[in-house]
Design a protein around this motif. Sequence first.
Motif, PDB file in Angstrom:
ATOM      1  N   PHE A 164       0.827  -1.265   0.164  1.00  0.00           N
ATOM      2  CA  PHE A 164      -0.157  -0.054   0.017  1.00  0.00           C
ATOM      3  C   PHE A 164       0.787   1.066  -0.172  1.00  0.00           C
ATOM      4  CE2 PHE A 164      -3.157  -3.204   1.516  1.00  0.00           C
ATOM      5  CZ  PHE A 164      -4.281  -2.840   0.598  1.00  0.00           C
ATOM      6  N   GLU A 165       2.124   1.129  -0.280  1.00  0.00           N
ATOM      7  CA  GLU A 165       3.105   2.437  -0.416  1.00  0.00           C
ATOM      8  C   GLU A 165       2.943   2.921  -1.845  1.00  0.00           C
ATOM      9  OE1 GLU A 165       6.977   1.086  -0.038  1.00  0.00           O
ATOM     10  OE2 GLU A 165       6.604  -0.293   1.626  1.00  0.00           O
ATOM     11  N   LYS A 166       1.987   2.208  -2.824  1.00  0.00           N
ATOM     12  CA  LYS A 166       1.897   2.876  -4.203  1.00  0.00           C
ATOM     13  C   LYS A 166       0.316   2.782  -4.382  1.00  0.00           C
ATOM     14  CE  LYS A 166       6.329   1.273  -6.105  1.00  0.00           C
ATOM     15  NZ  LYS A 166       7.175   0.138  -5.934  1.00  0.00           N
ATOM     16  N   LYS A 167       0.009   4.015  -4.784  1.00  0.00           N
ATOM     17  CA  LYS A 167      -1.416   3.964  -5.138  1.00  0.00           C
ATOM     18  C   LYS A 167      -1.818   2.898  -6.325  1.00  0.00           C
ATOM     19  CE  LYS A 167      -5.050   7.536  -5.585  1.00  0.00           C
ATOM     20  NZ  LYS A 167      -5.361   9.048  -5.838  1.00  0.00           N
ATOM     21  N   ALA A 168      -0.996   2.926  -7.228  1.00  0.00           N
ATOM     22  CA  ALA A 168      -1.285   1.862  -8.287  1.00  0.00           C
ATOM     23  C   ALA A 168      -1.483   0.721  -7.976  1.00  0.00           C
ATOM     24  CB  ALA A 168      -0.150   2.155  -9.294  1.00  0.00           C
ATOM     25  N   ASN A 169      -1.308   0.150  -6.982  1.00  0.00           N
ATOM     26  CA  ASN A 169      -1.220  -1.039  -6.365  1.00  0.00           C
ATOM     27  C   ASN A 169      -2.602  -1.626  -5.828  1.00  0.00           C
ATOM     28  OD1 ASN A 169       1.236  -1.696  -7.096  1.00  0.00           O
ATOM     29  ND2 ASN A 169       1.978  -1.567  -4.829  1.00  0.00           N
ATOM     30  N   VAL A 170      -3.489  -0.265  -5.545  1.00  0.00           N
ATOM     31  CA  VAL A 170      -4.847  -0.553  -4.968  1.00  0.00           C
ATOM     32  C   VAL A 170      -5.646  -1.436  -5.920  1.00  0.00           C
ATOM     33  CG1 VAL A 170      -6.908   0.427  -4.148  1.00  0.00           C
ATOM     34  CG2 VAL A 170      -4.454   1.375  -3.413  1.00  0.00           C
ATOM     35  N   VAL A 171      -5.282  -1.436  -7.311  1.00  0.00           N
ATOM     36  CA  VAL A 171      -6.236  -2.414  -8.212  1.00  0.00           C
ATOM     37  C   VAL A 171      -6.157  -3.659  -7.815  1.00  0.00           C
ATOM     38  CG1 VAL A 171      -6.226  -0.691 -10.297  1.00  0.00           C
ATOM     39  CG2 VAL A 171      -4.377  -2.306  -9.892  1.00  0.00           C
ATOM     40  N   HIS A 172      -4.802  -4.333  -7.321  1.00  0.00           N
ATOM     41  CA  HIS A 172      -4.851  -5.543  -6.891  1.00  0.00           C
ATOM     42  C   HIS A 172      -5.657  -5.733  -5.742  1.00  0.00           C
ATOM     43  CE1 HIS A 172      -1.658  -6.126  -9.841  1.00  0.00           C
ATOM     44  NE2 HIS A 172      -1.096  -5.009  -9.208  1.00  0.00           N
ATOM     45  N   PHE A 173      -5.693  -4.906  -4.833  1.00  0.00           N
ATOM     46  CA  PHE A 173      -6.692  -5.215  -3.676  1.00  0.00           C
ATOM     47  C   PHE A 173      -8.187  -5.310  -4.085  1.00  0.00           C
ATOM     48  CE2 PHE A 173      -9.128  -3.005   0.163  1.00  0.00           C
ATOM     49  CZ  PHE A 173      -8.975  -4.297   0.863  1.00  0.00           C
ATOM     50  N   ILE A 174      -8.456  -4.336  -4.936  1.00  0.00           N
ATOM     51  CA  ILE A 174      -9.813  -3.982  -5.434  1.00  0.00           C
ATOM     52  C   ILE A 174     -10.309  -5.603  -6.111  1.00  0.00           C
ATOM     53  CG2 ILE A 174     -11.445  -2.935  -6.743  1.00  0.00           C
ATOM     54  CD1 ILE A 174     -10.672  -1.591  -4.220  1.00  0.00           C
ATOM     55  N   ALA A 175      -9.432  -5.944  -6.926  1.00  0.00           N
ATOM     56  CA  ALA A 175      -9.479  -7.312  -7.690  1.00  0.00           C
ATOM     57  C   ALA A 175      -9.801  -8.450  -6.494  1.00  0.00           C
ATOM     58  CB  ALA A 175      -8.606  -7.687  -8.493  1.00  0.00           C
ATOM     59  N   TYR A 176      -9.053  -8.306  -5.454  1.00  0.00           N
ATOM     60  CA  TYR A 176      -9.466  -9.241  -4.574  1.00  0.00           C
ATOM     61  C   TYR A 176     -10.620  -9.207  -3.875  1.00  0.00           C
ATOM     62  CZ  TYR A 176      -8.922 -10.503   0.551  1.00  0.00           C
ATOM     63  OH  TYR A 176      -9.245 -11.210   1.688  1.00  0.00           O
ATOM     64  N   VAL A 177     -11.048  -7.795  -3.466  1.00  0.00           N
ATOM     65  CA  VAL A 177     -12.213  -7.396  -3.000  1.00  0.00           C
ATOM     66  C   VAL A 177     -13.468  -8.181  -3.807  1.00  0.00           C
ATOM     67  CG1 VAL A 177     -13.893  -5.865  -2.163  1.00  0.00           C
ATOM     68  CG2 VAL A 177     -11.151  -5.598  -1.659  1.00  0.00           C
ATOM     69  N   GLU A 178     -13.400  -7.958  -5.138  1.00  0.00           N
ATOM     70  CA  GLU A 178     -14.415  -7.924  -6.027  1.00  0.00           C
ATOM     71  C   GLU A 178     -14.689  -9.539  -6.322  1.00  0.00           C
ATOM     72  OE1 GLU A 178     -13.746  -5.890  -9.683  1.00  0.00           O
ATOM     73  OE2 GLU A 178     -15.388  -6.739 -10.411  1.00  0.00           O
ATOM     74  N   LYS A 179     -13.463 -10.213  -6.137  1.00  0.00           N
ATOM     75  CA  LYS A 179     -13.508 -11.839  -5.932  1.00  0.00           C
ATOM     76  C   LYS A 179     -14.129 -12.298  -4.865  1.00  0.00           C
ATOM     77  CE  LYS A 179     -12.198 -15.911  -7.622  1.00  0.00           C
ATOM     78  NZ  LYS A 179     -12.677 -16.356  -9.007  1.00  0.00           N
TER      79      LYS A 179
END
Length: 422
Positions: free
Chosen positions: A155-170
Motif C-alpha cells: 500500500f505504499e503505491k496507489k497504483a497497487n490498489v487495483v490488486h486489492f480491489i480485484a481481490y475484494v471483487e472476487k
Amino acid sequence: MKVSDESFRFSHDFLWGAATAAHQVEGNNHNQWSVWEKENAASLATSAEKKYRSFDSWPRVKRAAMHADNYVSAAASNNFEEYERDFDFLTQMNMNSYRFSIEWARIQPTEETWDDQAIAHYRRMLQSLKKRNIEPVVTLFHFTLPTWFADKGGFEKKANVVHFIAYVEKMMTELGDLMTYVITINEPTVYASISYLAGMWPPARKNPLLAVKVTNILAYAHNEAARTIHSIGTGYQVSISHNSPHFIAMDGSIVTKMTIGFGQYIMDDLFLRKVIDLCDFVGINYYMTHQIKGVRLRQPKRPVTDLNWSIEPADIQHVLERIHKTYHKPIMITENGLADATDTHRKYWIEQTIIAMEKASQNGVSIIGYLHWSLMDNFEWAFGKWPRFGLVAVDYTTGKKTLRKSAQWFGTRIALIRRRSA
Ligand code: BGC
C-alpha cells in the motif's frame, strides 16, 4: 461498583460476539508476516528483556518472551483446521456474531492465481456460521499481505490498489451471498504507524512521510473497496475497523487540553473524515485510555494488563459518544478486550463495558454490536504468543482449548440480555 441498568434493553438484533484475524489464529499461513517472523524471531527474543522487563507481568511471561519460538506464528491456534470446534465455543457462549478475516495470501497465492480450495474453505466457514445463526462480520485485510503484493510495494503505491480491489471483487462475487457486514481494512492508522513509523512490523520502515502516504492510500483503498462492494449488492454494511483510544487529562491546564485535542484529532478524525462517507457504520476498536499531563503521556495506573495497558473499560462510553457526536453513524464495537493470562480482570472489563454501552445508548448512541477480542488466544504480532487475549485459552503445546471462567460468565450474561431483549 456500578451495576447494570436492569430496565435497559439491547435491541433483539444486537450482535453479541467475538473476533479473530486469520494470521493470528489459523496457523500455517504464508504471507509477508510469516516471512518476517522467521527472519526476526531470534532478535525479538533477544531484545524482549530490555523492552518488557518493566511490565508487571514480566516475571510470569519472561520465559516465553525470551524464546524465539514465541515469535513465529507456526500452527498458531490451529483455527484453519479446527474452525468447527472453535465455533462451538461461540454457540456455548450464546453468541450470535463472529468477526474473522479472510487471508488474502491463501486466496491469491500468486498474482495470477486464485485458489479455489481456499475460497471453498471460507465458504464452508460462512455456511457453518449461518447454520448456527451466527452473523459473520468479515474483514478483508487484517495486517497481512501476500508476498507478491508486498514485493510490489504493497500500500505504499496507489497504483497497487487495483490488486486489492480485484481481490475484494472476487471475494464478494464468490462469497458475498453469505455476508452482510464487511470490514474492508482493519485499523489502517495502526497498520501505517507501526509498520512505517515505529518500524516494528513489516516492512519495518521508519519514515514519517511514507507513513502518511500509506495512511492516505489506505483511505483511498477503503473508499474504492466500499464502492465496489456496493456496486455488487445494495444490502451490504461496509466499514473499516478503527482503533480509537481515549485520552484523559491529569490536570486542568490549557497545554494538557490542547495536547488531548490534538492527539484525538490525529488518532481519530484526520483519518475518519476521509472515509466516513463510504462507511455505513463505524467499526470501533477500543483497548486503552492514555493519561495526559502537559504534552506527556503518564504511566497507566495499576493494575494494568499483561501488556502494561491501562484497564479503563468504562471509558469506551466516551469513545462511543465522541464518535457518535462527530459522525452520526451507527457504531459496531469490532474489537475490545485485554491481555490477561490469569483471567483476573476480564470479567470486570466486560461487565464495565456492558454498563458503558448501556449508558452511551441511553445518551443517544446507536450501537449495533459488541465483538470481544478475542475468541481465543492468538499470535499477537511482534509480541508473539505470550499475550493472552482469548475468551478461550489455548495451550500451544497440546493444542487444548478451554473456555476461561470469565467467558463462561459472559456467556450466561449474553443469554440473560438476549432473553430480555427478545
Ligand atoms: C488488532 C488485533 C490485535 C489487538 C490487540 C488490534 O490492534 O486489530 O489484531 O491483536 O489489537 O493488540
